[in-house]
Design a protein around this motif. Structure first.
Motif, PDB file in Angstrom:
ATOM      1  N   UNK A   9       0.871  -1.225  -0.097  1.00 44.99           N
ATOM      2  CA  UNK A   9       0.046  -0.049   0.030  1.00 44.99           C
ATOM      3  C   UNK A   9       0.960   1.243   0.078  1.00 44.99           C
ATOM      4  N   UNK A  10       0.708   2.127  -1.234  1.00 45.71           N
ATOM      5  CA  UNK A  10       1.603   3.209  -0.936  1.00 45.71           C
ATOM      6  C   UNK A  10       0.942   4.279   0.075  1.00 45.71           C
ATOM      7  N   UNK A  11       2.071   4.679   1.005  1.00 42.40           N
ATOM      8  CA  UNK A  11       1.297   5.859   1.896  1.00 42.40           C
ATOM      9  C   UNK A  11       1.206   7.050   1.428  1.00 42.40           C
ATOM     10  N   UNK A  15       1.128   8.823   6.900  1.00 41.10           N
ATOM     11  CA  UNK A  15       1.342   7.515   7.536  1.00 41.10           C
ATOM     12  C   UNK A  15       2.268   6.722   6.846  1.00 41.10           C
ATOM     13  N   UNK A  16       2.679   5.649   7.462  1.00 39.71           N
ATOM     14  CA  UNK A  16       3.651   4.863   6.689  1.00 39.71           C
ATOM     15  C   UNK A  16       3.060   3.817   6.028  1.00 39.71           C
ATOM     16  N   UNK A  17       3.327   3.476   4.892  1.00 40.45           N
ATOM     17  CA  UNK A  17       2.902   2.589   4.215  1.00 40.45           C
ATOM     18  C   UNK A  17       2.703   0.937   5.064  1.00 40.45           C
ATOM     19  N   UNK A  18       2.134   0.196   4.786  1.00 45.25           N
ATOM     20  CA  UNK A  18       2.230  -1.318   5.218  1.00 45.25           C
ATOM     21  C   UNK A  18       3.664  -1.781   5.296  1.00 45.25           C
ATOM     22  N   UNK A  20       6.546  -0.029   5.092  1.00 41.97           N
ATOM     23  CA  UNK A  20       7.335   0.534   6.091  1.00 41.97           C
ATOM     24  C   UNK A  20       7.135  -0.142   7.429  1.00 41.97           C
ATOM     25  N   UNK A  21       5.736  -0.207   7.837  1.00 41.70           N
ATOM     26  CA  UNK A  21       5.580  -0.710   9.232  1.00 41.70           C
ATOM     27  C   UNK A  21       6.191  -2.283   9.365  1.00 41.70           C
ATOM     28  N   UNK A  26      10.154  -1.994  15.426  1.00 38.19           N
ATOM     29  CA  UNK A  26       9.471  -1.705  16.604  1.00 38.19           C
ATOM     30  C   UNK A  26       7.775  -1.859  16.623  1.00 38.19           C
ATOM     31  N   UNK A  27       7.374  -1.448  15.246  1.00 38.55           N
ATOM     32  CA  UNK A  27       5.998  -1.723  15.077  1.00 38.55           C
ATOM     33  C   UNK A  27       5.771  -3.117  15.175  1.00 38.55           C
TER      34      UNK A  27
END
Lengths: 210, 330, 736
Positions: A9-11, A15-18, A20-21, A26-27
């Motif tokens: 998913x493009x952010x 928010x961050x994209x999926x 990135x998460x 951490x996430x």
């Protein structure tokens, strides 16, 4: 737990994209934090139907007690709909960004900035404007108090001040001049009628709480 | 403002699904006080909006147990008035009622407030300003510009925009947890990990994905909330963003500090916890001297900009004052 | 305190205003309306090379896009102080010239406001950029001695006696420089226009302080007969000077409406008002005062740098006020205009007097400390009955009385003059400061019409504008008292050009012009009744007197001009021009006066300043409407607080324009900023300045608040602040 690593998913800017998460340790790490509510992840993952997106939105709400229905461009602010479509020009545009309070109206009895409210969000709710405050020719005690204390000059911010003032009393925030000043600070008055406004609200509060 | 399509799901699952189905350029709206504002400025230009205001499961407020649970759609004004918050967590109540105006607090959701975006003028006001947060790769006009309100902590060469909110600053001092729902289920994030420092990607304010929704805020109901305050210094007495603010809380045992919490607002790119200053207070009495020392420590390592160096002295004093107010409630 | 001559009358327009029933200009929404929105320049200065409107025009709902290429039939606007009607000479959208960032470059007309705004964002614009200077300290700013500037109404420097020598020879001296950032009026009502044509007749709804100027100005630009234009501005949602001339959008709304054959509404967004309307110019003032040891001033030198645009020479009249504060034996001023790339500055409440009082009265406080003299005593010792510039007597000057009465009400005697000597229970430093202010006692040609009906109803039509100052209430009060009829029988109408001419209402000459004309109309009515054979000495009800003439109604018109003006000057206001007189009249000089007493509380740890208490005493001649005068006075003090502690433009030299160009970031006072404000009035009429004894009030109420605050801050902290706005950091800096 399963996650769809394929999906990308493009952010947008917020928010961050999926992806990135997923890359961020951490996430992922906090996914195991315990104590989250009562629903299991499996329950939460049960697919639910998405709602359809609409370009034009049908909205029905009560305005000053009267039922109304409109088909709206979802961009429309409640303020522009009141003023341009319903002809209720008591609420004013002073900034269009929630910075001045001149557009204050009540939605379900609570004061809000009409300029920052999407009109579609008042669907099925009660909207009261300055035009709906008096009972016929009998002024609301707040309106009378504003006259009595000359709590206005040019009158442009006045509808917003009065709607905010009524709410201020109902909320229980008119207990002292200091409290009134704080809870009326969302309504700018460039003429500088603040001392009169405080006195008017003190007065009206006594009548309203009679 | 760009035209957008609009959907209003009735429950959380449907909202997540709608958000996913919307795809790129889909954004949530709750109170709208940030989102609608930035859409009017063409900073946010979503093609689709998912209105989550009808998700009743996000509107509950449970403040009676050993954990406070505040639904993400609880309005700031309502949380500010909660009796237990006022009595046992004044830092939270004050952070809420000292923000914005009552009209905006009646609208703004707690979840949305946490994700409030920066007030940096170069970010908000579009062309011609370079802004890596709004337009990645374009540069940062605030560095070397009008940066009185920018960050002394947590900035990077790409961005020095300050986080503008108050409530998150108070929450970080209270070690709150943020529950989030997304297509893959739910997860919990410590509030300290919700916001991102800009680094090289200032366009990302938070560690949430674009498909996630904040569900609720949980706050451990321990004793440190009681003697607390949110001390906010502004350029006017109300209805203004913090020039400097400090959340402060102390638990005093046998006359000395057993637990201290200090967080800073208005001076950092994210809600900023001043842990070293907290540590310096443990085991000591709170008085004008130790409070002032904690204030100084809180601002050690600050990187002043051309127009905000005064906030080092001011900020230290604000922390000190906040600690004295908090201690006065012990 | 003296009893008021005029009774306390409830504001006559309050009932409609509290019901939201008052229609302001852009509250009007004729059928078939088209909404307009501007695209604005993103460069600091230069030229538009091209605007690609295709994408905008393709948006559903877009009706038309107007750029400089479509407007060749329009004449450029002329500057108000250059003999024209507009706030500046430069007309956005009439040429490809970009004079400043934020200038409108295209107007989109659309079926809805949402679409119009959206379309402005998809215009593709290319520019040629030029270097620019947005602030007075920029190397590209261009200073010019005002006395040498080619201005339509030239302003000379003032020189009385040998001031440099007198200053050099003084026993005790002050030499201080004061700066003030640009400030913005920000009336709550946005500037905007609703324009509609019926055949060749144009109707304009717009909140303006100058309906007459708008009428003639828009007719001139459109090339039409002004008789075919009606401007309707019965209520203004605050003007404060920003609405005193024709704004950019007016002619464009009228033009677009004519082109489209549909009514057009343009409401200029708040952000654009920071970029394409007037502001109070930034100033740098150097004050040099010299006094004898007994406190008597021997000489004063006053240098002013005032910002203007590169488009027009906005007159800087600071010295004309500065020279009237005291009886200086010698005084010399030198004013420069600093030309920068901003919209032409303009008049903002107490346009020069706010800045001038800040400088002169701060310097006087410094002098008082150097002399170890009470600042009130210092001011009383330098009071004067004679104007040092003209040598003429002041018609009335009760500033000493303002100081004495104010000091008593305020409790000045409780003040320990030592800085940092007084403390509040919470530990805050307490400071008490005093300062005076003054403002020209102006007046001008005005017409008034009275219609009395046999049923006793009276309608009144006067050339003036109601912008919140309460002039409707004042003229109603005057007519009520003069004709002996209840206020409820009177309906007053102002601001509409279809009645008597509507000259600019500004400069505190509104009531001082409208009330004498109204009184003249009352007298004319009684004279007409007498001439019709009615015994006007018989104390009959007015309606009965009208009935006895046999006519259903009797209408008369009268006019008044300022002292020394010929009646022909009415011709100027009849054609939309500005024609005020004052403060220098044949045989006398007139000013209004204020004395402000301010208590501040300063939080030591943060520098936070609160103003819990202000007492202000005013000499504005006769008080016409005690209730609205009091409100206006309170408002003026609020303005002073904002103009000292809150308001100032932030500019980024690289971009031009204003960084804090909205009212979340450009801070004006909120309710929580304001404590007790206690105004008082001397209420002594000045019958030399006009038959009604009225001197202006709306501006003098603000003049002098700034230095009273600054002097109080010095008393509290020992820190002398010379740069406004005063923000937290000013008191956190290490002391010099």
């Amino acid at each position: 737990m399963t996650m769809n690593h394929e999906k990308e998913v493009i952010a947008d800017t917020g928010g961050l994209s999926r992806r990135d998460v997923l890359k961020g340790g951490t996430a992922l790490g906090v996914l195991s934090v315990a104590g989250f509510g009562t629903q299991s992840l499996a329950q939460a993952a049960v697919p639910s139907l998405p709602m359809a997106f609409r370009t034009e939105v049908e909205v029905a709400f009560r305005i000053n007690g009267a039922q109304t229905a409109l088909a709206l461009d979802p961009r429309s602010s409640l303020l522009d709909v009141l003023r341009d479509q319903l002809g209720l020009t008591g609420a004013k545009k002073g900034c269009d960004h929630g910075q001045c309070g001149a557009c204050t109206v009540h939605v379900d009895g609570r004061r809000v900035a009409a300029c920052m409210t999407l009109a579609v969000q008042v669907d099925d709710l009660d909207v009261t404007t300055i035009e709906g405050l008096a009972e016929g020719d009998v002024l609301h005690p707040m309106q009378q108090a504003f006259i009595d204390h000359d709590a206005l000059q040019c009158g442009y911010c006045t509808p917003g001040q009065i709607m905010a003032g009524v709410a201020c009393v109902r909320e229980g925030h008119a207990g002292s001049p200091q409290q009134i000043r704080e809870y009326m600070s969302g309504n700018l008055c460039r003429c500088g009628a603040y001392p009169g406004i405080v006195a008017a609200i003190e007065d009206a509060a006594r009548v309203m709480e009679g | 403002m760009k035209r957008f399509d609009y959907a209003r799901p009735m429950d959380l699952e449907s909202a997540v699904a709608t958000l996913s189905a919307g795809g790129e350029g889909t954004r949530l709206i709750a109170g709208g006080t940030t989102m609608f504002d930035l859409m009017k400025l063409d900073v946010e230009m979503p093609g689709r909006i998912v209105d989550i205001n009808n998700l009743s499961e996000l509107k509950t407020m449970e403040t009676s147990g050993d954990e406070l649970r505040l639904g993400a759609l609880v309005r700031m004004a309502d949380a500010a008035e909660d009796a237990r918050l006022k009595a046992e967590f004044p830092v939270l109540s004050e952070a809420l009622w000292k923000a914005a105006s009552q009209q905006l607090r009646n609208m703004a959701s707690l979840g949305g407030n946490l994700l409030q975006r920066t007030r940096c003028a170069y970010f908000r006001h579009g062309a011609p300003f370079a802004c890596n947060k709004r337009n990645p790769g374009s540069g940062c006009a605030a560095i070397g510009g009008a940066n009185r309100s920018h960050a002394l902590f947590g900035g990077s060469d790409a961005c020095i925009a300050a986080y503008p909110g108050d409530f998150a600053v108070a929450l970080i001092a209270m070690d709150a947890l943020i529950d989030v729902a997304g297509p893959q289920g739910r997860r919990t994030i410590p509030i300290a990990e919700l916001h991102r420092q800009p680094g090289t990607q200032p366009q990302h304010d938070a560690t949430l994905s674009s498909e996630e929704i904040i569900v609720q805020i949980r706050i451990p109901a321990n004793a440190v909330g009681k003697a607390s305050t949110y001390h906010k210094i502004r350029d006017r007495e109300s209805y203004a963003f913090a020039v400097v603010s400090s959340a402060a809380a102390v638990r005093i045992e046998n006359g000395v500090v057993a637990d201290a919490r200090i967080a800073l607002g208005g001076v950092a790119t994210v809600p900023w916890r001043a842990s070293r200053a907290e540590q310096a207070l443990i085991g000591r009495r709170i008085d004008a001297q130790t409070a002032a020392e904690a204030g100084r420590i809180a601002f050690e390592g600050a990187t002043p900009l051309s127009h905000n160096a005064f906030k080092i002295e001011l900020g230290a004093n604000v922390v000190s004052d906040a600690l004295m107010i908090a201690a006065g409630r012990a | 305190m003296s009893r008021n001559f005029y009774p306390e009358l409830v504001r006559v327009d309050a009932l409609d205003k509290v019901r939201g029933a008052t229609k302001f200009g852009t509250d009007n929404r004729p059928d078939n309306l088209v909404h307009g929105a501007f695209a604005v320049a993103t460069i600091g200065k230069g030229r538009v090379i091209s605007i690609d409107t295709a994408a905008a025009e393709a948006l559903p709902g877009v009706v038309s896009v107007i750029t400089h290429r479509n407007t060749t039939s329009l004449k450029p606007a002329q500057f108000l102080m250059g003999g024209g009607f507009a706030f500046q000479t430069h007309s956005p959208l009439l040429t490809d010239h970009v004079a400043y960032r934020g200038q409108p470059i295209a107007l989109v007309l659309a079926e809805t406001l949402e679409v119009a705004i959206d379309a402005t964002a998809v215009l593709q614009v290319s520019y040629e950029e030029q270097p620019f200077a947005a602030t007075i300290d920029n190397p590209l700013a261009e200073p010019i001695a005002q006395a040498e500037a080619p201005m339509r109404y030239p302003l000379e420097d003032i020189s009385v006696g040998d001031a440099p020598a007198a200053y050099e020879g003084g026993a005790v001296k002050v030499d201080s420089t004061f700066t003030m950032e640009r400030q913005f009026q920000n009336p709550m009502e946005l500037i905007g226009t609703v324009a509609a044509w019926e055949g060749d007749r144009l109707t304009i709804h717009e909140g303006t302080q100058n309906a007459g100027g708008c009428k003639f100005g828009v007719a001139d630009q459109l090339g039409i007969n002004p008789d075919n234009v009606t401007v309707i501005s019965p209520f203004i949602g605050g003007g404060f000077g920003q609405k005193n001339s024709m704004q950019s959008q007016l002619v464009l709304a009228a033009f677009a409406s004519r082109e489209l054959g549909r009514p057009v509404k343009i409401v200029v967004p708040r952000r654009q008002l920071f970029h394409d309307a007037t502001s109070r110019p930034a100033t740098r003032q150097r004050v040099r005062l010299a006094a004898n040891r007994d406190g008597r001033l021997v000489g004063a030198l006053y240098d002013v740098d005032a910002q203007t645009s590169k488009l027009d020479f906005f007159p800087a009249e600071h010295a004309d006020t500065a020279a009237r504060f005291y009886g200086y034996p010698a005084f010399k001023s030198f004013t420069r205009l600093i030309r920068t790339d901003i919209p032409t500055p303009g008049y903002m409440r107490a346009p020069f007097e706010h800045a001038t009082a800040f400088a002169i009265e701060s310097a006087m406080d410094e002098l008082a400390y150097k002399l170890d003299m009470d600042p009130i005593e210092l001011r009383l010792r330098n009071d004067t009955a004679v104007d040092v510039v003209s040598g003429l007597p002041h018609s009335s000057r009760h500033v000493a009385e303002c100081l004495r009465r104010g000091a008593e009400t305020f409790g000045w005697s409780r003040r320990d003059p030592t800085p940092r000597s007084m403390f509040a229970p919470n530990g805050d430093l307490i400071g008490m400061g005093v300062a005076i202010g003054l403002y020209s006692g102006s007046g001008g040609p005005t017409r008034a019409r009275i219609t009395a009906r046999r049923d006793g109803a009276v309608s009144l039509n006067v050339g003036v504008h109601e912008m919140g100052q309460g002039v409707l209430t004042a003229i109603t009060n005057v007519v009520s008292k003069r004709l002996g009829i209840p206020a409820s029988a009177i309906t007053a109408t102002v601001g509409v050009t279809s009645g008597v001419p509507q000259p600019l209402t500004a400069g505190s000459w509104g009531s001082a012009s409208a009330v004498p004309a109204t009184e003249a109309a009352c007298d004319a009515l009684m004279k007409a009744l007498a001439e019709a054979g009615v015994d006007i000495s018989a104390s009959l009800p007015l309606g009965e007197m009208v009935a006895r003439t046999g006519a259903g109604q009797m209408q008369v018109e009268a006019s008044s001009v300022a002292p020394g003006q010929e009646l022909q000057v009415l011709g100027r206001t009849d054609t939309g021009r500005v024609a005020p007189a004052g403060p220098v009249y044949p045989g006398f000089v007139a000013f209004s006066y204020a004395a402000h007493f301010v208590e501040v509380h300063v939080e030591g740890s943060t520098g936070r300043i609160r103003v819990p208490r202000v007492v202000s005493m005013f000499d504005c001649g006769r008080v016409l409407s005690p209730r609205t005068a009091r409100s206006q006075a309170i408002g003026g003090v609020v303005w002073g607080i904002g103009g000292t502690l809150r308001e100032g433009a932030e500019t980024d030299a690289r971009y031009g324009g204003v960084m804090n160009g909205d009212i979340a970031e450009y801070l004006i006072p909120v309710n929580a900023d304001i404590g007790s404000i206690e105004p008082g009035f001397i209420d002594e009429p000045d019958f030399q300045v006009n038959r009604s004894g009225v001197k202006g009030l709306g501006e003098v109420v603000m003049a002098g608040v700034a230095p009273a605050i600054i002097n109080a801050v010095y008393h509290a902290t020992g820190i002398r602040v010379r740069d406004l706005p005063l923000r937290l950091e000013a008191l956190l800096k290490p002391q010099a």
